[in-house]
Design an enzyme around this catalytic site. Structure first.
Site, PDB file in Angstrom:
ATOM      1  N   GLU A 124       1.539  -4.467  -5.424  1.00 59.16           N
ATOM      2  CA  GLU A 124       0.190  -5.579  -5.007  1.00 59.16           C
ATOM      3  C   GLU A 124      -0.859  -4.231  -5.927  1.00 59.16           C
ATOM      4  O   GLU A 124      -0.975  -3.668  -6.091  1.00 59.16           O
ATOM      5  CB  GLU A 124       0.288  -5.720  -3.084  1.00 59.16           C
ATOM      6  CG  GLU A 124      -0.612  -6.698  -3.425  1.00 59.16           C
ATOM      7  CD  GLU A 124      -1.051  -6.982  -1.641  1.00 59.16           C
ATOM      8  OE1 GLU A 124      -2.077  -7.022  -1.686  1.00 59.16           O
ATOM      9  OE2 GLU A 124       0.061  -6.963  -0.959  1.00 59.16           O
TER      10      GLU A 124
ATOM     11  N   CYS B 235       0.781  -0.790  -0.170  1.00 61.16           N
ATOM     12  CA  CYS B 235       0.183   0.107  -0.080  1.00 61.16           C
ATOM     13  C   CYS B 235       0.623   1.354   0.080  1.00 61.16           C
ATOM     14  O   CYS B 235       1.902   0.811   0.920  1.00 61.16           O
ATOM     15  CB  CYS B 235      -0.861  -0.518   1.030  1.00 61.16           C
ATOM     16  SG  CYS B 235      -1.958   1.275   1.474  1.00 61.16           S
TER      17      CYS B 235
END
Length: 551
Positions: A449, A415
């Protein structure tokens, strides 16, 4: 008996003088039958809606005495005969209302639809824009709105203008879908050249952007200043003539789409307007408007505004509590190890297992500005790399990225967030560059990701483009390899190929994939790089870090 007198009493509570005991006994039993039979009650009410003569005849014909609008049986036939014309009109009006209510009670066909409508729109809610009546919607698809994002008045439009724009957007979408269907057979590896239609559209867009005004004239500036002075922040600034009409239209479409998405979430109950949505946070010397819902405890979320310590990230309910906290808070930088320092920029490595509360607060803060983030409390398997900017008061949070300690798919970022007050200043690319620098030290190939947020995807595509153009600018050989680019830059080969395709630098010719060195793109990048300078870059020599071994 007292019970009989009560049943036969008039509407004002007095007893009827000419009421015999036998007649009273008969009427009590008749009234009981009327109350048990909704059909007879409806029939008697409908008779009362006629003239007084019809009511008199109806009373003679029907053995059941009709009810008066007050709900009590008349004492005798003479009670109806001596009533005045004004009372007849009033009785007729009340009888009509009673008959309508009875009919509505039997006809339930519309009730579910009406209930659904009231569940969708709470009419006690009101749009916060001053002078707005909550009618219309920015998307042109809803009849009402209750937030600034959907308010036509806030966006200096009317409800009718929003509907016209919606129909125009629908037509453009249909035309685009039709053209894509015509071109769907040409999207293959061997044929990636743009079609004639796409080339014409590109020329059209370029021409529209050339027509962009260099600046506002004096009258326009005065008009814009007057609008700002009149409405302050309660209205959107006037945007015409600031950029090209094409770019302004793109911005309007994005606004409408975002407003439509928020409306769908609100109707689905995933976003609550007002009650449990934090609207603003006070963070250091900034007051930031939030973008998304974050699962703070309900007692804090319902306040609408949170006060945060910018160093330890503790959240509080009031300015007084924050002031008292800042007087005794000893933190001036994030916990953990400082692994990078260059000038006033530092990066701290924070272990989610050792500093659990800080990392949880950081995740809750990040969710206010990220749509796809789902990690809030399970922070132990992650490392957090927090970038700060230092001054004489401490190290202020610029942004951060998190990373799994043991990633099965070699993700180097889980993140990533740049705080809103530091956006569009180059810090996002510094964070991305730093994540790839760590991958190089680890001798791994990294990739973020998925899924990426909208802003994250834009930042990564821009970063990959710069990395490839810098590599090609410095490359002197004749044959180039995707694998070599990946090893030198630590960028995943899949991301390299997708970026080359978006730049139209990867072609298929005679059974081989060729990388074309487009000098025009490289020259544009060099010009931007020279103009930007070397202020916001990561210096690999300033990194003091050893890759952590399995934890």
């Amino acid at each position: 008996s007292p019970r009989r007198r009560t049943a036969g009493s008039s509407s004002d509570g007095t007893e009827d003088s000419d009421f015999s005991a036998d007649l009273e006994h008969t009427e009590v039993s008749d009234i009981a039958r009327v109350r048990r039979s909704s059909t007879r009650l409806t029939r008697a009410s409908l008779r009362l809606s006629q003239s007084s003569q019809d009511l008199k005849q109806g009373a003679d014909r029907d053995e059941t005495p009709p009810r008066t609008p007050t709900g009590n049986a008349p004492s005798s036939e003479s009670d109806i005969e001596v009533s005045s014309p004004s009372n007849d009109l009033e009785d007729e009006r009340l009888a009509k209302e009673l008959s309508l209510k009875e009919a509505a009670a039997h006809d339930l066909s519309h009730r579910p639809k009406r209930r659904r409508f009231h569940e969708s729109y709470n009419f006690n809610m009101k749009c916060p824009t001053p002078g707005c009546n909550s009618l219309g919607h920015l998307t042109g698809r809803h009849e009402r709105h209750f937030s600034i994002s959907g308010c036509p008045l806030y966006h200096n439009l009317s409800a009718d203008e929003c509907k016209v724009r919606a129909s125009t957007r629908d037509k453009q979408t249909e035309e685009r879908t039709l053209s894509h269907r015509q071109d769907e057979n040409r999207h293959s590896t061997r044929n990636q050249a743009p079609t004639d239609r796409q080339l014409r559209y590109k020329e059209k867009v370029t021409e529209l952007r050339r027509k962009r005004n260099s600046g506002l004239n004096k009258e326009q500036k005065e008009k814009y200043m007057e609008h700002r002075q009149s409405h302050g922040t309660s209205r959107e600034p006037l945007l015409e003539n600031i950029t090209s009409d094409y770019d302004l239209e793109l911005f309007r479409k994005a606004q409408a789409r975002a407003s439509d998405d928020l409306e769908k979430l609100r109707l689905a109950g995933q976003v609550s307007e007002g009650s449990n949505m934090i609207k603003t946070i006070v963070f250091g010397r900034y007051e930031l408007d939030t973008w998304y819902h974050s699962p703070y405890p309900e007692e804090y979320a319902r306040l609408g505004r949170l006060y945060m310590c910018e160093f330890c990230l503790k959240y509080m309910k009031s300015q007084t509590i924050l002031r008292r906290h800042m007087a005794k808070c000893v933190w001036k930088h994030p916990p953990g190890d400082e692994i990078y320092r260059k000038g006033n920029i530092s990066v701290f490595e924070v272990d989610g297992k050792k500093n659990k509360i800080y990392c949880q607060n950081l995740c809750l803060l990040a969710k206010l500005f990220l749509d796809h983030k789902t990690l809030y409390y399970d922070v132990e398997p992650f490392l957090f790399y927090v970038m700060t900017e230092a001054d004489n008061t401490g190290c202020h949070l610029v942004g951060y990225f998190s990373k799994e300690k043991n990633s099965f798919l070699n993700y180097n970022v889980s993140c990533i967030l740049t705080m809103p007050q530091y956006m569009r200043q180059g810090y996002g690319k510094m964070l991305i560059d730093f994540s790839y620098l760590l991958s190089k030290v680890e001798e791994k190939v990294g990739s973020p990701e998925r899924p990426l947020s909208d802003l994250g995807l834009i930042s990564y595509r821009s970063y990959w483009k710069e990395v490839l153009l810098r590599y090609l600018n410095n490359f002197q050989g004749k044959e180039i390899s995707i694998k070599e680019i990946s090893q030198e830059t630590a960028v995943n080969p899949v991301d390299i190929v997708s970026t080359l395709q978006s730049l139209q630098m990867l072609k298929y010719w005679k059974g081989k994939h060729l990388v074309l060195k487009r000098q025009d793109l490289i020259d544009d990048w060099k010009a931007k790089e020279t103009k930007r300078g070397n202020g916001k870059t990561i210096d690999p020599t300033a990194l003091k870090w050893t890759p952590p071994k399995g934890t």
